[in-house]
Write a protein that holds these residues in place. Structure first.
Motif, PDB file in Angstrom:
ATOM      1  N   VAL A  16     -32.468 -19.599 -28.637  1.00 32.85           N
ATOM      2  CA  VAL A  16     -32.827 -20.193 -27.347  1.00 32.85           C
ATOM      3  C   VAL A  16     -33.088 -21.679 -27.586  1.00 32.85           C
ATOM      4  O   VAL A  16     -33.883 -22.038 -28.463  1.00 32.85           O
ATOM      5  CB  VAL A  16     -34.110 -19.557 -26.751  1.00 32.85           C
ATOM      6  CG1 VAL A  16     -34.567 -20.331 -25.528  1.00 32.85           C
ATOM      7  CG2 VAL A  16     -33.895 -18.110 -26.390  1.00 32.85           C
ATOM      8  N   TRP A  17     -32.410 -22.518 -26.822  1.00 34.67           N
ATOM      9  CA  TRP A  17     -32.674 -23.962 -26.873  1.00 34.67           C
ATOM     10  C   TRP A  17     -33.650 -24.329 -25.768  1.00 34.67           C
ATOM     11  O   TRP A  17     -33.463 -23.930 -24.615  1.00 34.67           O
ATOM     12  CB  TRP A  17     -31.396 -24.762 -26.613  1.00 34.67           C
ATOM     13  CG  TRP A  17     -30.560 -25.039 -27.812  1.00 34.67           C
ATOM     14  CD1 TRP A  17     -29.345 -24.496 -28.099  1.00 34.67           C
ATOM     15  CD2 TRP A  17     -30.858 -25.947 -28.887  1.00 34.67           C
ATOM     16  NE1 TRP A  17     -28.866 -25.000 -29.283  1.00 34.67           N
ATOM     17  CE2 TRP A  17     -29.780 -25.896 -29.783  1.00 34.67           C
ATOM     18  CE3 TRP A  17     -31.939 -26.792 -29.182  1.00 34.67           C
ATOM     19  CZ2 TRP A  17     -29.739 -26.656 -30.948  1.00 34.67           C
ATOM     20  CZ3 TRP A  17     -31.898 -27.546 -30.354  1.00 34.67           C
ATOM     21  CH2 TRP A  17     -30.814 -27.478 -31.215  1.00 34.67           C
ATOM     22  N   ILE A  18     -34.668 -25.091 -26.119  1.00 36.87           N
ATOM     23  CA  ILE A  18     -35.478 -25.719 -25.072  1.00 36.87           C
ATOM     24  C   ILE A  18     -35.520 -27.218 -25.352  1.00 36.87           C
ATOM     25  O   ILE A  18     -35.310 -27.656 -26.490  1.00 36.87           O
ATOM     26  CB  ILE A  18     -36.897 -25.121 -24.975  1.00 36.87           C
ATOM     27  CG1 ILE A  18     -37.588 -25.147 -26.320  1.00 36.87           C
ATOM     28  CG2 ILE A  18     -36.881 -23.712 -24.411  1.00 36.87           C
ATOM     29  CD1 ILE A  18     -39.036 -24.771 -26.209  1.00 36.87           C
TER      30      ILE A  18
ATOM     31  N   VAL B 287     -42.530 -18.645 -24.166  1.00 40.25           N
ATOM     32  CA  VAL B 287     -41.206 -18.637 -24.800  1.00 40.25           C
ATOM     33  C   VAL B 287     -41.326 -18.150 -26.244  1.00 40.25           C
ATOM     34  O   VAL B 287     -40.541 -17.313 -26.712  1.00 40.25           O
ATOM     35  CB  VAL B 287     -40.554 -20.051 -24.757  1.00 40.25           C
ATOM     36  CG1 VAL B 287     -39.260 -20.080 -25.556  1.00 40.25           C
ATOM     37  CG2 VAL B 287     -40.302 -20.483 -23.311  1.00 40.25           C
ATOM     38  N   VAL B 288     -42.340 -18.666 -26.944  1.00 35.46           N
ATOM     39  CA  VAL B 288     -42.527 -18.293 -28.362  1.00 35.46           C
ATOM     40  C   VAL B 288     -42.797 -16.792 -28.471  1.00 35.46           C
ATOM     41  O   VAL B 288     -42.176 -16.085 -29.289  1.00 35.46           O
ATOM     42  CB  VAL B 288     -43.678 -19.118 -28.994  1.00 35.46           C
ATOM     43  CG1 VAL B 288     -44.049 -18.569 -30.370  1.00 35.46           C
ATOM     44  CG2 VAL B 288     -43.287 -20.587 -29.091  1.00 35.46           C
TER      45      VAL B 288
ATOM     46  N   ALA C  40     -39.646 -14.787 -27.707  1.00 36.49           N
ATOM     47  CA  ALA C  40     -38.638 -14.872 -28.761  1.00 36.49           C
ATOM     48  C   ALA C  40     -39.067 -14.067 -29.992  1.00 36.49           C
ATOM     49  O   ALA C  40     -38.248 -13.399 -30.625  1.00 36.49           O
ATOM     50  CB  ALA C  40     -38.406 -16.336 -29.137  1.00 36.49           C
TER      51      ALA C  40
ATOM     52  N   THR D 125     -35.589 -13.667 -31.900  1.00 41.38           N
ATOM     53  CA  THR D 125     -34.752 -14.791 -31.454  1.00 41.38           C
ATOM     54  C   THR D 125     -35.308 -16.097 -32.032  1.00 41.38           C
ATOM     55  O   THR D 125     -36.522 -16.302 -32.026  1.00 41.38           O
ATOM     56  CB  THR D 125     -34.785 -14.867 -29.911  1.00 41.38           C
ATOM     57  OG1 THR D 125     -34.271 -13.645 -29.377  1.00 41.38           O
ATOM     58  CG2 THR D 125     -33.985 -16.035 -29.376  1.00 41.38           C
TER      59      THR D 125
ATOM     60  N   VAL E  88     -36.139 -19.963 -31.743  1.00 40.04           N
ATOM     61  CA  VAL E  88     -36.321 -20.985 -30.708  1.00 40.04           C
ATOM     62  C   VAL E  88     -36.104 -22.349 -31.347  1.00 40.04           C
ATOM     63  O   VAL E  88     -36.796 -22.704 -32.306  1.00 40.04           O
ATOM     64  CB  VAL E  88     -37.739 -20.952 -30.096  1.00 40.04           C
ATOM     65  CG1 VAL E  88     -37.879 -22.041 -29.025  1.00 40.04           C
ATOM     66  CG2 VAL E  88     -38.053 -19.587 -29.505  1.00 40.04           C
TER      67      VAL E  88
ATOM     68  N   SER F 142     -36.351 -26.257 -30.476  1.00 40.61           N
ATOM     69  CA  SER F 142     -36.943 -27.128 -29.480  1.00 40.61           C
ATOM     70  C   SER F 142     -36.484 -28.560 -29.750  1.00 40.61           C
ATOM     71  O   SER F 142     -36.831 -29.144 -30.774  1.00 40.61           O
ATOM     72  CB  SER F 142     -38.466 -27.011 -29.578  1.00 40.61           C
ATOM     73  OG  SER F 142     -39.088 -27.913 -28.718  1.00 40.61           O
TER      74      SER F 142
ATOM     75  N   ILE G  29     -43.380 -27.686 -29.816  1.00 41.14           N
ATOM     76  CA  ILE G  29     -43.372 -26.227 -30.005  1.00 41.14           C
ATOM     77  C   ILE G  29     -44.184 -25.842 -31.246  1.00 41.14           C
ATOM     78  O   ILE G  29     -44.695 -24.716 -31.352  1.00 41.14           O
ATOM     79  CB  ILE G  29     -41.910 -25.715 -30.137  1.00 41.14           C
ATOM     80  CG1 ILE G  29     -41.811 -24.205 -29.947  1.00 41.14           C
ATOM     81  CG2 ILE G  29     -41.308 -26.068 -31.481  1.00 41.14           C
ATOM     82  CD1 ILE G  29     -41.552 -23.785 -28.570  1.00 41.14           C
TER      83      ILE G  29
ATOM     84  N   LEU H 216     -39.307 -20.717 -35.463  1.00 43.09           N
ATOM     85  CA  LEU H 216     -39.292 -21.940 -34.643  1.00 43.09           C
ATOM     86  C   LEU H 216     -38.711 -23.130 -35.405  1.00 43.09           C
ATOM     87  O   LEU H 216     -38.986 -23.321 -36.589  1.00 43.09           O
ATOM     88  CB  LEU H 216     -40.719 -22.303 -34.201  1.00 43.09           C
ATOM     89  CG  LEU H 216     -41.544 -21.189 -33.554  1.00 43.09           C
ATOM     90  CD1 LEU H 216     -42.944 -21.719 -33.223  1.00 43.09           C
ATOM     91  CD2 LEU H 216     -40.850 -20.676 -32.296  1.00 43.09           C
TER      92      LEU H 216
END
Ligand SMILES: Cc1ncc(COP(=O)(O)O)c(C=O)c1O
Length: 356
Positions: A145-147, A166-167, A170, A175, A177, A179, A195, A208
């Motif tokens: 997942v891109w933020i 989100v964290v 994921a 998943t 993440v 950021s 993040i 992360l």
């Protein structure tokens, strides 16, 4: 490999011609490229390291990694071990290759996004889903997942509460993440949070990655300087692949980047320049009937006069101002334009006069 999209900027060419026809020249606010000088101390560090005949390390010098860790601690209350810092040849190459490094097959991107997230997924042969709300994904288990906060193109800041969700989401799914925090030093009405901040990640960086760039903070877009940090195991894997693939930051740029990260004075001065340009441009746009949405941080105004984005681009091109149509960043951008504040004071003043 999925086919790559047409390079969208070509579509802007006719509008550029129109804007260039203005008797006082074009005010180009379409691209977020820095225009102010590279800080003298950074140039000196580059020059001093110019006699660099040997191969540099993919992992970078310890000095560089410590400068990055020190900057994160000083400015963003984020603690990382210097070993978990990995230099990037600008952050764009990493955005484009991360899904490939991870072997990702399914990638989630913001609904309005920097186009390279999509390009990276295509290069990896992964499918994408553009979504800001993770609940909409149901039981899916995407690989990545891109933020992006503050975001390009909207200048929107994601609050710590959202990032925490989100964290957690994921981590339940395994998943990763990623950021993209390349505008983190440019908060205006809001303070962006990383993040990797303990309030967001609970003190663990598992799963992360935070991606940083010196392009905007230190006017180093021409040097190609960024870094990624976060989950030690992930960074180790990325380092291995990048070693094999020769993704090495040149030694003089490593020295320049270390100097830039060790100094906050030039970054604060640069911030002031952007703040002043924003303060001149925003009221001029609003007085001319443009609504500004989000844009509480970063280098852009996400603006609309209610028309279709290309009509808005045309209207501004007629007074010699070039901007980017919102649709470059996703279907949801069809009624907006992105207006960069990365022009000289002289050009910003010209834009303000033309909007009157
Ligand atoms: C959201 C975002 N990520 C990454 C980049 C790439 O920056 P660079 O490759 O200069 O580090 C940009 C450039 O404008 C951007 O807007």
């Amino acid at each position: 490999m999925n086919t790559l999209p047409d390079f969208p900027w070509d579509k802007l060419e006719p509008y550029k011609e129109r804007a260039r026809a203005h008797p006082d020249g074009v005010v180009d606010l379409s691209i977020g490229t820095p225009v102010d000088p590279v800080p003298p101390a950074v140039r000196e560090a580059l020059t001093a390291a110019s006699d660099s005949p040997g191969y540099p390390m993919t992992h970078g010098t310890r000095r560089l990694r410590e400068a990055a860790a020190g900057w994160l601690r000083r400015r963003h209350e984020v603690t990382v071990d210097q070993r978990d810092v990995l230099p990037l040849i600008g952050s764009k190459e990493f955005v484009a290759w991360l899904p490939t490094y991870l072997g990702a097959k399914r990638v989630v991107l913001p609904e309005l996004a920097y186009p390279t997230y999509d390009v990276g997924a295509r290069l990896a042969g992964a499918s994408t889903l553009a979504s800001d709300g993770l609940l909409a994904l149901g039981p899916e288990r995407p690989d990545l997942v891109w933020i992006n906060s503050p975001g390009n193109p909207t200048g929107r800041v994601l609050p710590a509460e959202h990032l925490r969700k989100v964290v957690a989401w994921a981590r339940e799914r395994g998943t990763v993440v990623a950021s993209d925090e390349c505008y983190i030093e440019l908060g205006w009405e809001e303070r962006p949070v990383s993040i990797l901040h303990p309030d967001v990640c609970g003190g663990s960086h598992e799963g992360l990655l935070a991606v940083h760039s010196l392009s905007k903070r230190s006017n180093l877009a021409g040097y190609r300087a960024g870094f990624v940090t976060g989950d030690p195991a992930l960074v180790k894997r990325l380092l291995e692949v990048r070693k094999h693939a020769g993704m090495i930051m040149p030694a003089p740029v490593q020295a320049a980047m270390a100097a830039a990260l060790a100094d906050d004075g030039h970054a604060d001065e640069q911030r002031e320049l952007y703040a002043a340009r924003r303060a001149r441009l925003r009221p001029a746009l609003e007085a001319a009937g443009w609504r500004i949405d989000h844009s509480t941080a970063g280098l852009y105004f996400w603006a609309s006069n209610g028309e279709k984005s290309w009509d808005q681009v045309g209207k501004l091109a007629d007074i010699g101002i070039l901007v980017a149509p919102g649709e470059f960043y996703g279907a949801a951008g069809g009624q907006h334009v992105r207006i960069a504040v990365t022009a000289t004071d002289e050009r910003v003043d010209a834009a303000v006069r033309r909007l009157q």
